[in-house]
Design an enzyme around this catalytic site. Structure first.
Site, PDB file in Angstrom:
ATOM      1  N   GLY A  54      21.226  42.072  53.895  1.00  0.00           N
ATOM      2  CA  GLY A  54      21.073  40.651  53.609  1.00  0.00           C
ATOM      3  C   GLY A  54      19.762  40.144  54.163  1.00  0.00           C
ATOM      4  O   GLY A  54      18.752  40.840  54.112  1.00  0.00           O
ATOM      5  N   HIS A  55      19.789  38.939  54.762  1.00  0.00           N
ATOM      6  CA  HIS A  55      18.576  38.341  55.319  1.00  0.00           C
ATOM      7  C   HIS A  55      18.912  37.640  56.630  1.00  0.00           C
ATOM      8  O   HIS A  55      20.077  37.326  56.905  1.00  0.00           O
ATOM      9  CB  HIS A  55      17.961  37.339  54.342  1.00  0.00           C
ATOM     10  CG  HIS A  55      17.433  37.972  53.089  1.00  0.00           C
ATOM     11  ND1 HIS A  55      18.245  38.271  52.009  1.00  0.00           N
ATOM     12  CD2 HIS A  55      16.182  38.395  52.750  1.00  0.00           C
ATOM     13  CE1 HIS A  55      17.506  38.836  51.058  1.00  0.00           C
ATOM     14  NE2 HIS A  55      16.260  38.912  51.472  1.00  0.00           N
ATOM     15  N   TYR A  99      22.253  35.621  60.679  1.00  0.00           N
ATOM     16  CA  TYR A  99      22.204  36.849  59.896  1.00  0.00           C
ATOM     17  C   TYR A  99      23.165  36.647  58.729  1.00  0.00           C
ATOM     18  O   TYR A  99      24.374  36.634  58.899  1.00  0.00           O
ATOM     19  CB  TYR A  99      22.613  38.053  60.740  1.00  0.00           C
ATOM     20  CG  TYR A  99      21.544  38.489  61.716  1.00  0.00           C
ATOM     21  CD1 TYR A  99      20.591  39.429  61.353  1.00  0.00           C
ATOM     22  CD2 TYR A  99      21.467  37.929  62.997  1.00  0.00           C
ATOM     23  CE1 TYR A  99      19.595  39.826  62.245  1.00  0.00           C
ATOM     24  CE2 TYR A  99      20.476  38.311  63.881  1.00  0.00           C
ATOM     25  CZ  TYR A  99      19.544  39.263  63.512  1.00  0.00           C
ATOM     26  OH  TYR A  99      18.558  39.642  64.380  1.00  0.00           O
ATOM     27  N   CYS A 100      22.606  36.455  57.554  1.00  0.00           N
ATOM     28  CA  CYS A 100      23.367  36.177  56.342  1.00  0.00           C
ATOM     29  C   CYS A 100      23.559  37.508  55.616  1.00  0.00           C
ATOM     30  O   CYS A 100      22.623  38.038  55.005  1.00  0.00           O
ATOM     31  CB  CYS A 100      22.596  35.178  55.483  1.00  0.00           C
ATOM     32  SG  CYS A 100      23.512  34.555  54.067  1.00  0.00           S
ATOM     33  N   ILE A 101      24.777  38.058  55.689  1.00  0.00           N
ATOM     34  CA  ILE A 101      25.025  39.437  55.306  1.00  0.00           C
ATOM     35  C   ILE A 101      26.007  39.522  54.136  1.00  0.00           C
ATOM     36  O   ILE A 101      27.016  38.805  54.099  1.00  0.00           O
ATOM     37  CB  ILE A 101      25.581  40.232  56.502  1.00  0.00           C
ATOM     38  CG1 ILE A 101      24.665  40.070  57.727  1.00  0.00           C
ATOM     39  CG2 ILE A 101      25.759  41.701  56.147  1.00  0.00           C
ATOM     40  CD1 ILE A 101      23.260  40.595  57.549  1.00  0.00           C
TER      41      ILE A 101
END
Length: 300
Positions: free
Chosen positions: A256-257, A271-273
């Site tokens: 992700g980002h 942490y966008c996973i």
């Protein structure tokens, strides 16, 4: 390297140059001997894997520059990994292939050790003798590696065909093709059960439920990983945006980002996973699945 548990000794020296007569700091500094300033690492494979040592090395160097590291310039500062036997060669080349695939430029030398000569005594344990001495590796990172629990050698990336067989079409699209699943329509975006989240490809532990927070983004959101070196962060300028991509260390899965300045995060970091990149291991099953060494995460 000496800060990593399982490393027996790390000796500074000069490798793959013209010969013993030239293996001294004054001559090597001319940049005309072919020598690289090198560290010979002796380690106990029962305590730490070669994977772990190599990935630690790549964590602290810049592989995109040639004949330079930090403020030091010259051919003697060229980065490289030099193996001494075929078993080590296989591991070195496997890790180098992973690192090469996620780097826009890759100047790290990979090859056999031709010769090695110890450096002068005043170079050995330099920072212990000179606490204020210069090193491009921050001391915080040295301390970090002395406290790690996760060994990436236990979670090696499978062969490409095995990955395809193991994953669903959605998991493959996300992890291997850098895809993104739909927000609010994925498995873990609103789950807060006690346990850990591991790389769906390798099983390497990545995140803990203790660091998961409610987010309006529609994907699982974490304030930090279990251990920072388990993640690789890369610039991502795709789709007309400037973002920081997050990939797994051992499996090189797209996860992700990561974003900063998030008002919903307890520390401002999100942490966008993708759920499709993760497998959840409930707390009650951690011991049975080989993750008992991480139960300490839930002691408080």
């Amino acid at each position: 390297m000496q800060s990593i548990p399982g490393v027996i000794d790390a000796q500074s020296g000069y490798a793959n140059g013209t010969g013993e007569a030239d293996a001294n700091y004054r001559t090597v500094s001319t940049g005309e001997t072919g020598f690289r300033e090198t560290v010979r690492v002796e380690y106990d494979p029962e305590q730490v894997s070669l994977d772990a040592l190599l990935l630690a090395y790549f964590y602290v160097i810049d592989p995109t520059v040639q004949n330079q590291q930090g403020n030091d310039k010259g051919s003697q500062y060229q980065t490289g990994v030099y193996y001494t036997n075929d078993k080590a060669r296989e591991t070195v080349e496997r890790i180098a292939d992973i690192e090469r695939s996620r780097s826009k430029a890759f100047f790290v030398e990979i090859g056999p050790l031709v010769n090695f000569y110890p450096a002068e005594e005043y170079h050995q344990d330099y920072l212990e003798k000179n606490p204020g001495g210069y090193c491009h590796i921050p001391r915080e990172e040295m301390r970090l590696f002395s406290q790690l629990h996760i060994d990436p050698g236990d979670y090696q990336k499978p062969a490409a065909e095995a990955i395809r067989d193991k994953l669903t079409a959605e998991q493959y699209r996300v992890t291997q093709e850098s895809g993104t699943e739909r927000p609010f329509a994925n498995e873990f975006w609103n789950q807060f059960e006690k346990g850990i989240y591991v790389d769906v490809v390798t099983g390497e532990p990545l995140f803990s439920s203790t660091d998961k927070f409610e987010s309006g983004c529609g994907w699982p959101a974490f304030s930090k990983p279990i251990e920072a070196p388990a993640l690789v962060e890369l610039p991502d300028d795709s789709h007309g945006m400037h973002r920081t991509e997050v990939r797994s260390r051992a499996g090189d899965s797209h996860l992700g980002h990561v974003f900063t300045g998030d008002p919903e995060s307890p520390n401002g970091v999100r942490y966008c996973i993708n759920s499709a990149a993760l497998r959840f291991v409930p707390y009650a099953k951690m011991e049975a699945e080989g993750y008992g060494y991480l139960l300490y995460l839930f002691d408080n």
